[in-house]
Scaffold this active site. Structure first.
Site, short mmCIF file in Angstrom:
data_model
loop_
_atom_site.label_atom_id
_atom_site.label_comp_id
_atom_site.label_asym_id
_atom_site.label_seq_id
_atom_site.Cartn_x
_atom_site.Cartn_y
_atom_site.Cartn_z
N GLU A 176 -15.72 14.27 142.94
CA GLU A 176 -16.96 15.01 142.66
C GLU A 176 -17.12 15.33 141.18
OE1 GLU A 176 -17.16 18.21 145.53
OE2 GLU A 176 -16.84 16.83 147.18
N HIS B 99 -19.38 21.22 162.77
CA HIS B 99 -18.81 21.30 161.43
C HIS B 99 -17.36 21.75 161.49
CE1 HIS B 99 -18.47 23.17 157.23
NE2 HIS B 99 -18.49 21.88 157.08
N GLU C 244 -14.79 22.53 158.68
CA GLU C 244 -14.25 22.68 157.32
C GLU C 244 -12.76 22.97 157.47
OE1 GLU C 244 -15.34 22.41 153.92
OE2 GLU C 244 -13.16 22.52 153.95
N HIS D 256 -16.90 14.90 154.49
CA HIS D 256 -17.03 15.39 153.12
C HIS D 256 -15.65 15.52 152.51
CE1 HIS D 256 -21.36 16.71 152.46
NE2 HIS D 256 -21.34 15.84 153.44
N GLU D 257 -15.59 15.46 151.21
CA GLU D 257 -14.31 15.39 150.49
C GLU D 257 -13.44 14.31 151.15
OE1 GLU D 257 -16.61 18.41 149.94
OE2 GLU D 257 -15.36 18.82 151.64
N GLU E 216 -25.41 19.01 146.88
CA GLU E 216 -24.91 20.39 146.96
C GLU E 216 -24.74 21.02 145.57
OE1 GLU E 216 -21.05 20.69 148.72
OE2 GLU E 216 -20.19 19.11 147.51
C1 NOJ Z 1 -18.26 21.16 150.70
C2 NOJ Z 1 -19.21 20.26 151.39
O1 NOJ Z 1 -19.52 19.14 150.60
C3 NOJ Z 1 -20.43 21.05 151.76
O2 NOJ Z 1 -21.41 20.22 152.29
C4 NOJ Z 1 -20.02 22.14 152.72
O3 NOJ Z 1 -21.13 22.93 153.03
C5 NOJ Z 1 -18.96 23.05 152.11
N1 NOJ Z 1 -17.89 22.24 151.61
C6 NOJ Z 1 -18.41 24.04 153.11
O4 NOJ Z 1 -17.72 23.38 154.10
CA CA Z 2 -18.32 18.32 148.62
#
Ligand code: NOJ
Ligand code: CA
Length: 702
Positions: free
Chosen positions: A170, A395, A397, A476-477, A501
């Protein structure tokens, strides 16, 4: 007689023990790959129509226990073959993809050890990989180094983001001479990384290079499975070398048995438009296994309870007065998404474990992936979403806490399947890059790189488990795309670059959007999350403050945000803004609703690397075409040829465009919509404002 003598002379010349050479060409004969064994050292070089692409460059692997598979070889065998077949992806940018290549397999021996190097030469570039078969004389297959080189020219320039760095992929892109790839140079030009002292100077792939002889190449890899990611390190004088992310003990790749490396790929094009047409990475992956059914994987569009946390900053992921993922709000979003025919609704911050300081340290964020927060009534939401034919995009995370996630993985996927969830966005925010915690074999905590083999294998586990529960993953990541979506279509999309983002909580600047198609997007679809309509005065200083942060802007225009749906390919596209912002521009919102996510064909109408780009794509389910054109900070008038449209047919074109007064900085939300009739003889002149774009829907009438 003469011929036979010559034949033997060539054989003698080319196979005298530790010297050998051979060549193969691409099917159209334009690209030539030469393999050479010179005094026992294997190497390769590439030319395209007499222009050098890669000059003589070394090949080889170093294994543990002093096994040096880069020199002292004898030639053993070489085989050539060709292949020409078309295949159809389950979803994608093309209905049918031609896989036409010539193949060379060279086997070398060193005492009793065997190394095979396999090359495939396509019209759009080459791929090669190492095969070390199981053999008596090798007991330990762990790789401690790969010495593949890419000998370019020191005058060639590259577009790159740093590897071994703080924020994974990123970053904004640097454009420098290839010898200048370093954190120091990056700090001077793009962003200060002087504090980031771990790891070596190297670039992530895809690494895009413009050669001084006019050729464009992209160095990347295909089929990255059970290996470590390849980065590219400058060695001076135009030489680049593969550098693999190591395990914390220094080993680059742990292999229990025979080695099959990912393909090292070099996409080769005469200009920047041709580079964007390559299917080489997918062609170096396989179709799904015959017994695996992926017909349940569906492309689509989704909205989300997301921008109000990351962009407008009016809500929180964690429990608070302003918690975003509450049942009432989820239901309102479902109503809006369903009314406008979306497939999914992302809900972030639904589960236990969120707290304000959740982010980034990599230290034990105890996310639960099965327990909902009190104000998120999952049963009710599940029922409501099923009634409204919306799939919740779940989701997860993880905060990079892999063991915590893997321990819950199957239970979490089971729960989601039961709730009617079809897609999951996963996340691995955990900065400092070498910060992935795992329990060591002898107790204690070990930290691994985000892109090493440990994580590659984790992502693989997730994708296979997700398939078991018919779930598609938007990562993501992530680890970069190396074409695995062909074999595992539920690997549907991913981030893996600075996405929208950052325009929420910081800024990507106005020129990043035109860098992405020529860099990150060469590897595959991106969950960039386009479609922000409220481009200024959108961000609150704090949830509940009621005060707008006047400095926050998304450096784009509404017409450009629409164009991104065509320019950036992704089978899952988000409409990232809030329903209330779309309600102010329902006519422009029509484009987002109509634009397909699955395509039959694409045409690059024009491009200049990192400055502007116009792509036309044909819908797979109709005769309609869509055009997206974007520019950097400069305004442009572009003449678009439409000769790809059907002969003798009329199209009604709805054009969503910047006005003459639109400007990304101070007037980003002004646009015009015009409808005109066009055919394949038409030439359409379009104006793109500074930082702007144009989006066109071409409906075929007859
Ligand atoms: C980074 C992600 O790219 C984003 O889309 C997400 O909302 C946040 N992390 C929180 O998980
Ligand atoms: Ca991200």
């Amino acid at each position: 007689m003469k011929f036979i003598t010559l034949f033997f002379a060539i054989i003698l010349l080319s196979c005298s023990n530790n010297n050998y050479k051979t060549e193969i060409s691409s099917p159209d004969k334009k690209i030539k790959l030469k393999f050479e064994l010179i005094n026992g050292k294997p190497s390769y070089s590439i030319i395209k129509l007499n222009k050098s692409v890669i000059s003589n460059s070394s090949l080889g692997l170093i294994l543990k226990e002093d096994i040096d598979l880069s020199q002292k070889f004898y030639f053993l065998d070489s085989k050539k073959s060709n292949f020409n077949e078309s295949w159809s992806p389950l979803m994608g940018e093309f209905k049918s993809i031609e896989n036409n290549h010539n193949k060379l397999k060279v086997t070398l021996s060193q005492n009793k050890k065997i190394l095979t190097i396999e090359f495939k030469v396509f019209n759009d570039g080459i791929g090669f990989r190492y095969l070390v078969p199981n053999q008596e004389s090798i007991k330990n297959y762990d790789i401690i180094n790969e010495i593949t080189q890419f000998n370019i020219s020191k005058n060639d320039s590259a577009w790159w983001v740093p590897a071994f760095s703080y924020r994974r992929y990123e970053f904004l892109y640097a454009n420098t001479k290839i010898d200048e790839i370093s954190k120091k140079k990056f700090s001077e030009l793009v962003e200060d990384l002087s504090y980031d002292t771990l790891g070596i100077n190297a670039a992530q792939t895809p690494l895009t290079i413009k050669k001084e002889n006019g050729i464009y190449i992209s160095i990347h890899e295909a089929n990255l499975i059970n290996f470590s990611s390849m980065t590219i390190a400058p060695k001076g004088e135009g030489v680049l070398e593969a550098e693999l992310y190591p395990w914390s003990d220094g080993t680059k790749v742990k292999s229990e048995k025979n080695i099959k490396s990912p393909w090292r790929t070099i996409q080769i094009a005469d200009n920047s438009s041709e580079l964007l047409m390559s299917n080489l990475i997918l062609n170096l992956n396989d179709d799904p296994q015959k017994n695996k059914d992926y017909s349940w994987v569906k492309p689509g569009k989704y909205m989300g309870i997301w921008w109000e946390m990351i962009g407008t900053n009016e809500s929180t992921w964690w429990p608070s007065k302003h918690h975003g993922a509450n049942t009432k709000k989820v239901i309102e979003y479902i109503d809006f998404a369903s009314k406008h025919n979306f497939e999914g609704l992302l809900v972030e911050g639904w589960n236990e474990g969120w707290y304000p300081e959740w982010c980034c340290t990599g230290n034990g964020i105890p996310f639960s992936f099965t327990k909902s927060l009190d104000d998120f009534n999952f049963d009710r939401i599940s029922k409501y979403s099923k009634d409204k034919e919306i799939s919740i995009v779940g989701h997860h995370e993880t905060g990079g806490q892999i063991e915590n996630y893997e321990n819950q993985l199957e239970e979490a996927f089971k729960l989601y399947q039961k709730m009617g969830v079809k897609y999951i966005k996963t996340g691995y925010v955990n900065d400092v890059s070498k910060n992935i915690k795992r329990s060591g074999e002898n107790g204690g905590i070990i930290r691994e790189w985000h892109h090493g083999q440990y994580m590659i294998n984790h992502f693989h586990k997730v994708i296979e488990m997700a398939a078991k529960y018919k779930l598609s993953i938007i990562k993501h990541e992530p680890i970069k795309d190396t074409g695995l979506r062909r074999t595992y279509p539920n690997f549907i999309s991913r981030e893996g670059a600075k996405g929208q983002e950052f325009n929420g909580f910081s800024s990507n600047g106005v020129n990043h959007a035109t860098d992405l198609p020529f860099t990150r997007l060469l590897s595959g679809p991106m969950d960039y999350t386009p479609g922000i309509f409220q481009l200024n005065n959108f961000r609150y200083t704090n949830p509940g403050s009621g005060k707008i942060d006047k400095n926050a802007i998304v450096p784009s225009t509404i017409a450009k945000e629409l164009a991104l749906y065509v320019v950036y390919y992704s089978p899952m596209q988000m409409a990232a803004d809030l329903p209330s912002h779309y309600k102010k521009h329902l006519e422009a919102f029509e484009f987002i609703k109509n634009v397909p996510v699955n395509w039959e064909n694409k045409i690059i109408i024009n491009s200049k690397i990192s400055e502007y780009l116009t792509i036309a794509r044909k819908d797979i389910d109709s005769d309609n075409w869509y055009i997206g054109s974007i520019t950097d900070e400069k305004s442009r008038s572009l003449k678009l040829r439409l000769d790809f449209l059907d002969d003798n047919s009329n199209y009604s074109a709805k054009i969503y465009k910047d006005s003459e007064k639109t400007h990304w900085k101070n007037n980003p939300m002004e646009y015009e919509i015009e409808t005109v009739n066009l055919n394949n003889k038409s030439e359409l002149e379009v104006y793109l404002a500074p930082g702007g774009g144009v989006a066109i829907e071409l409906i075929k009438n007859n």
